[in-house]
Design a protein around this motif. Structure first.
Motif, PDB file in Angstrom:
ATOM      1  N   SER A 209     -16.406  15.082  -7.503  1.00 31.08           N
ATOM      2  CA  SER A 209     -17.065  13.816  -7.215  1.00 31.08           C
ATOM      3  C   SER A 209     -17.549  13.242  -8.555  1.00 31.08           C
ATOM      4  O   SER A 209     -18.008  13.981  -9.414  1.00 31.08           O
ATOM      5  CB  SER A 209     -18.237  14.110  -6.268  1.00 31.08           C
ATOM      6  OG  SER A 209     -18.675  12.981  -5.601  1.00 31.08           O
ATOM      7  N   VAL A 210     -17.430  11.930  -8.725  1.00 27.49           N
ATOM      8  CA  VAL A 210     -17.834  11.314 -10.002  1.00 27.49           C
ATOM      9  C   VAL A 210     -19.346  11.154 -10.047  1.00 27.49           C
ATOM     10  O   VAL A 210     -19.946  10.642  -9.106  1.00 27.49           O
ATOM     11  CB  VAL A 210     -17.159   9.945 -10.204  1.00 27.49           C
ATOM     12  CG1 VAL A 210     -17.780   9.197 -11.385  1.00 27.49           C
ATOM     13  CG2 VAL A 210     -15.663  10.105 -10.413  1.00 27.49           C
ATOM     14  N   TYR A 211     -19.959  11.574 -11.167  1.00 27.29           N
ATOM     15  CA  TYR A 211     -21.398  11.399 -11.336  1.00 27.29           C
ATOM     16  C   TYR A 211     -21.698  10.152 -12.157  1.00 27.29           C
ATOM     17  O   TYR A 211     -22.588   9.385 -11.836  1.00 27.29           O
ATOM     18  CB  TYR A 211     -21.976  12.633 -12.021  1.00 27.29           C
ATOM     19  CG  TYR A 211     -23.486  12.639 -12.093  1.00 27.29           C
ATOM     20  CD1 TYR A 211     -24.240  12.799 -10.940  1.00 27.29           C
ATOM     21  CD2 TYR A 211     -24.148  12.475 -13.295  1.00 27.29           C
ATOM     22  CE1 TYR A 211     -25.621  12.795 -10.990  1.00 27.29           C
ATOM     23  CE2 TYR A 211     -25.533  12.477 -13.360  1.00 27.29           C
ATOM     24  CZ  TYR A 211     -26.267  12.643 -12.204  1.00 27.29           C
ATOM     25  OH  TYR A 211     -27.643  12.636 -12.253  1.00 27.29           O
ATOM     26  N   GLU A 212     -20.930   9.959 -13.216  1.00 28.35           N
ATOM     27  CA  GLU A 212     -21.240   8.851 -14.123  1.00 28.35           C
ATOM     28  C   GLU A 212     -19.963   8.388 -14.817  1.00 28.35           C
ATOM     29  O   GLU A 212     -19.055   9.182 -15.053  1.00 28.35           O
ATOM     30  CB  GLU A 212     -22.267   9.326 -15.161  1.00 28.35           C
ATOM     31  CG  GLU A 212     -22.774   8.285 -16.112  1.00 28.35           C
ATOM     32  CD  GLU A 212     -23.763   7.307 -15.476  1.00 28.35           C
ATOM     33  OE1 GLU A 212     -24.876   7.695 -15.125  1.00 28.35           O
ATOM     34  OE2 GLU A 212     -23.382   6.125 -15.327  1.00 28.35           O
TER      35      GLU A 212
ATOM     36  N   SER B 206     -13.445  20.208  -4.384  1.00 25.29           N
ATOM     37  CA  SER B 206     -13.087  18.851  -4.787  1.00 25.29           C
ATOM     38  C   SER B 206     -14.118  18.347  -5.802  1.00 25.29           C
ATOM     39  O   SER B 206     -15.183  18.941  -5.971  1.00 25.29           O
ATOM     40  CB  SER B 206     -13.034  17.925  -3.576  1.00 25.29           C
ATOM     41  OG  SER B 206     -14.335  17.720  -3.075  1.00 25.29           O
TER      42      SER B 206
ATOM     43  N   TYR C 239      -3.705  18.404  -5.306  1.00 22.39           N
ATOM     44  CA  TYR C 239      -3.500  16.978  -5.007  1.00 22.39           C
ATOM     45  C   TYR C 239      -4.707  16.326  -4.344  1.00 22.39           C
ATOM     46  O   TYR C 239      -5.127  15.229  -4.719  1.00 22.39           O
ATOM     47  CB  TYR C 239      -2.270  16.887  -4.097  1.00 22.39           C
ATOM     48  CG  TYR C 239      -1.927  15.548  -3.535  1.00 22.39           C
ATOM     49  CD1 TYR C 239      -1.616  14.473  -4.363  1.00 22.39           C
ATOM     50  CD2 TYR C 239      -1.859  15.354  -2.150  1.00 22.39           C
ATOM     51  CE1 TYR C 239      -1.246  13.246  -3.831  1.00 22.39           C
ATOM     52  CE2 TYR C 239      -1.497  14.133  -1.611  1.00 22.39           C
ATOM     53  CZ  TYR C 239      -1.200  13.078  -2.453  1.00 22.39           C
ATOM     54  OH  TYR C 239      -0.838  11.874  -1.912  1.00 22.39           O
ATOM     55  N   ALA C 240      -5.286  16.997  -3.344  1.00 27.02           N
ATOM     56  CA  ALA C 240      -6.360  16.383  -2.562  1.00 27.02           C
ATOM     57  C   ALA C 240      -7.743  16.602  -3.170  1.00 27.02           C
ATOM     58  O   ALA C 240      -8.729  16.055  -2.684  1.00 27.02           O
ATOM     59  CB  ALA C 240      -6.346  16.923  -1.138  1.00 27.02           C
TER      60      ALA C 240
ATOM     61  N   PRO D  90      -8.331  12.956  -8.135  1.00 27.57           N
ATOM     62  CA  PRO D  90      -7.215  12.065  -8.504  1.00 27.57           C
ATOM     63  C   PRO D  90      -6.554  12.530  -9.815  1.00 27.57           C
ATOM     64  O   PRO D  90      -7.126  13.349 -10.542  1.00 27.57           O
ATOM     65  CB  PRO D  90      -7.900  10.702  -8.697  1.00 27.57           C
ATOM     66  CG  PRO D  90      -9.217  10.792  -7.983  1.00 27.57           C
ATOM     67  CD  PRO D  90      -9.627  12.241  -8.109  1.00 27.57           C
TER      68      PRO D  90
ATOM     69  N   GLN E 138     -15.092   9.844 -17.310  1.00 27.63           N
ATOM     70  CA  GLN E 138     -16.036  10.094 -16.235  1.00 27.63           C
ATOM     71  C   GLN E 138     -16.562  11.537 -16.284  1.00 27.63           C
ATOM     72  O   GLN E 138     -15.818  12.466 -16.597  1.00 27.63           O
ATOM     73  CB  GLN E 138     -15.364   9.870 -14.869  1.00 27.63           C
ATOM     74  CG  GLN E 138     -14.427   8.676 -14.834  1.00 27.63           C
ATOM     75  CD  GLN E 138     -14.946   7.489 -14.023  1.00 27.63           C
ATOM     76  OE1 GLN E 138     -16.104   7.459 -13.605  1.00 27.63           O
ATOM     77  NE2 GLN E 138     -14.104   6.514 -13.814  1.00 27.63           N
TER      78      GLN E 138
ATOM     79  N   TYR F 185     -18.666  16.348 -10.969  1.00 30.70           N
ATOM     80  CA  TYR F 185     -19.174  17.659 -10.575  1.00 30.70           C
ATOM     81  C   TYR F 185     -18.388  18.142  -9.375  1.00 30.70           C
ATOM     82  O   TYR F 185     -17.807  17.352  -8.630  1.00 30.70           O
ATOM     83  CB  TYR F 185     -20.680  17.624 -10.278  1.00 30.70           C
ATOM     84  CG  TYR F 185     -21.099  16.663  -9.210  1.00 30.70           C
ATOM     85  CD1 TYR F 185     -21.378  15.341  -9.526  1.00 30.70           C
ATOM     86  CD2 TYR F 185     -21.232  17.071  -7.889  1.00 30.70           C
ATOM     87  CE1 TYR F 185     -21.769  14.456  -8.548  1.00 30.70           C
ATOM     88  CE2 TYR F 185     -21.618  16.178  -6.902  1.00 30.70           C
ATOM     89  CZ  TYR F 185     -21.887  14.865  -7.242  1.00 30.70           C
ATOM     90  OH  TYR F 185     -22.259  13.982  -6.269  1.00 30.70           O
ATOM     91  N   GLN F 186     -18.399  19.456  -9.218  1.00 32.89           N
ATOM     92  CA  GLN F 186     -17.557  20.054  -8.185  1.00 32.89           C
ATOM     93  C   GLN F 186     -18.370  20.354  -6.924  1.00 32.89           C
ATOM     94  O   GLN F 186     -19.458  20.910  -6.996  1.00 32.89           O
ATOM     95  CB  GLN F 186     -16.917  21.338  -8.726  1.00 32.89           C
ATOM     96  CG  GLN F 186     -15.796  21.833  -7.837  1.00 32.89           C
ATOM     97  CD  GLN F 186     -14.984  22.952  -8.463  1.00 32.89           C
ATOM     98  OE1 GLN F 186     -15.517  23.753  -9.237  1.00 32.89           O
ATOM     99  NE2 GLN F 186     -13.711  23.030  -8.136  1.00 32.89           N
ATOM    100  N   LEU F 187     -17.805  19.992  -5.782  1.00 35.71           N
ATOM    101  CA  LEU F 187     -18.426  20.305  -4.495  1.00 35.71           C
ATOM    102  C   LEU F 187     -18.014  21.705  -4.045  1.00 35.71           C
ATOM    103  O   LEU F 187     -17.128  22.328  -4.642  1.00 35.71           O
ATOM    104  CB  LEU F 187     -18.002  19.271  -3.445  1.00 35.71           C
ATOM    105  CG  LEU F 187     -18.336  17.809  -3.779  1.00 35.71           C
ATOM    106  CD1 LEU F 187     -17.814  16.879  -2.675  1.00 35.71           C
ATOM    107  CD2 LEU F 187     -19.845  17.621  -3.944  1.00 35.71           C
ATOM    108  N   GLU F 188     -18.661  22.176  -2.975  1.00 34.01           N
ATOM    109  CA  GLU F 188     -18.353  23.519  -2.452  1.00 34.01           C
ATOM    110  C   GLU F 188     -16.883  23.682  -2.065  1.00 34.01           C
ATOM    111  O   GLU F 188     -16.325  24.771  -2.155  1.00 34.01           O
ATOM    112  CB  GLU F 188     -19.214  23.821  -1.215  1.00 34.01           C
ATOM    113  CG  GLU F 188     -20.677  24.066  -1.505  1.00 34.01           C
ATOM    114  CD  GLU F 188     -20.899  25.162  -2.528  1.00 34.01           C
ATOM    115  OE1 GLU F 188     -20.282  26.228  -2.395  1.00 34.01           O
ATOM    116  OE2 GLU F 188     -21.673  24.942  -3.475  1.00 34.01           O
ATOM    117  N   ASN F 189     -16.270  22.593  -1.599  1.00 31.59           N
ATOM    118  CA  ASN F 189     -14.871  22.693  -1.162  1.00 31.59           C
ATOM    119  C   ASN F 189     -13.883  22.593  -2.335  1.00 31.59           C
ATOM    120  O   ASN F 189     -12.687  22.407  -2.133  1.00 31.59           O
ATOM    121  CB  ASN F 189     -14.560  21.630  -0.100  1.00 31.59           C
ATOM    122  CG  ASN F 189     -14.556  20.219  -0.673  1.00 31.59           C
ATOM    123  OD1 ASN F 189     -14.864  20.011  -1.838  1.00 31.59           O
ATOM    124  ND2 ASN F 189     -14.211  19.244   0.148  1.00 31.59           N
TER     125      ASN F 189
END
Lengths: 171, 171
Positions: free
Chosen positions: B161-164, B159, B28-29, B32, B150, B153-157
């Motif tokens: 994040s949108v790149y483009e 989650s 969930y977190a 989206p 969209q 890319y994935q962060l270390e945690n």
């Protein structure tokens, strides 16, 4: 519907910010680490498509990628128990944010522009003092090239979803 | 670095999905509500900029906005205890995903394309049966027009994040 405009820095900077946010920021799960360019504002599909996005396209066209630096943390105490990664003063970043408060995007600014990445908030006074004292001693040496910003909207659960990405294309 | 490609449907559909995800989806977190077009793949800045983004620009140029419908839930049982909002069969959506597995973006597909929005996962067998039995009886009547996808890319945690953002611009 609530919209906002923010920069998501590189993965390296986001990972660093998240290592603190995880412990100290209850908004950790609502949005990735970011630099706010324009605080949440009310709008709707029509205004966004017809007026805001064209204005943002124009802004993106006229600004070139921006190099930023983080050397230390800052805080909004006594107004709020917030700790942030302080973006070193940067005229280009300020000019970018300023343009998002003019013309089609005019609106009263609640805050002076203090470019930052929040890493702790809603701390009790005691927690705040502990965390801030320890982070104030830390040296940061982060640099990043910002080449895009994002228009986001808020969902019912208060998390944020990206609507559009704008690349800084100026020469 | 891990990248993925997904559609974030409208706020209305995301809010509906989140009302279930909040209770039943431990991811969930992390991201989206979304429809996955291409599952996580390894890449780097250079390949993304020089080969993947131009390929995605081209794909976006050649596809027009896609109307989707959700009428019921589906599940990946017995493979996984996953429940999802089932996107009704849609040739345009399938063609869009197919193109992301060709040319510069070629790669083995682990899964047949089953367009869906996950609303529950990692449930125990008992939980799964309870939740699925109850949701299977619910009627859904969601429609949405998809006009963008969209690159994330994935962060270390873990989650995302949108790149483009890519707008479907076909006629």
């Amino acid at each position: 519907m609530k919209y906002g405009i923010a920069i998501f820095p590189s993965k390296k900077v986001q990972d660093e910010a998240n290592s603190y946010r995880k412990r100290y920021d209850p908004h950790y799960a609502l949005v990735p680490p970011h630099i706010t360019l324009k605080y949440p504002f009310e709008s709707d599909d029509e205004e966004i498509e017809k007026s805001i996005i064209p204005a943002l396209d124009e802004i993106a066209k006229n600004h070139k990628p921006i190099d930023i630096e983080v050397k230390k943390v800052g805080s909004f105490k006594p107004v709020e128990n917030v700790i942030y990664l302080k973006i070193e003063p940067n005229d280009y970043l300020e000019a970018l944010s300023d343009e998002m408060h003019k013309g089609a995007m005019e609106g009263e600014r609640e805050h002076t522009f203090v470019p930052h990445i929040t890493i702790a908030q809603k701390l009790s006074d005691d927690e705040f003092s502990d965390v801030y004292e320890s982070l104030r001693m830390s040296k940061f040496d982060l640099t990043d090239r910002i080449d895009r910003f994002q228009l986001l909207y808020q969902l019912e659960n208060e998390s944020w979803s990206v609507y559009e990405t704008f690349r800084l294309k100026g020469e």
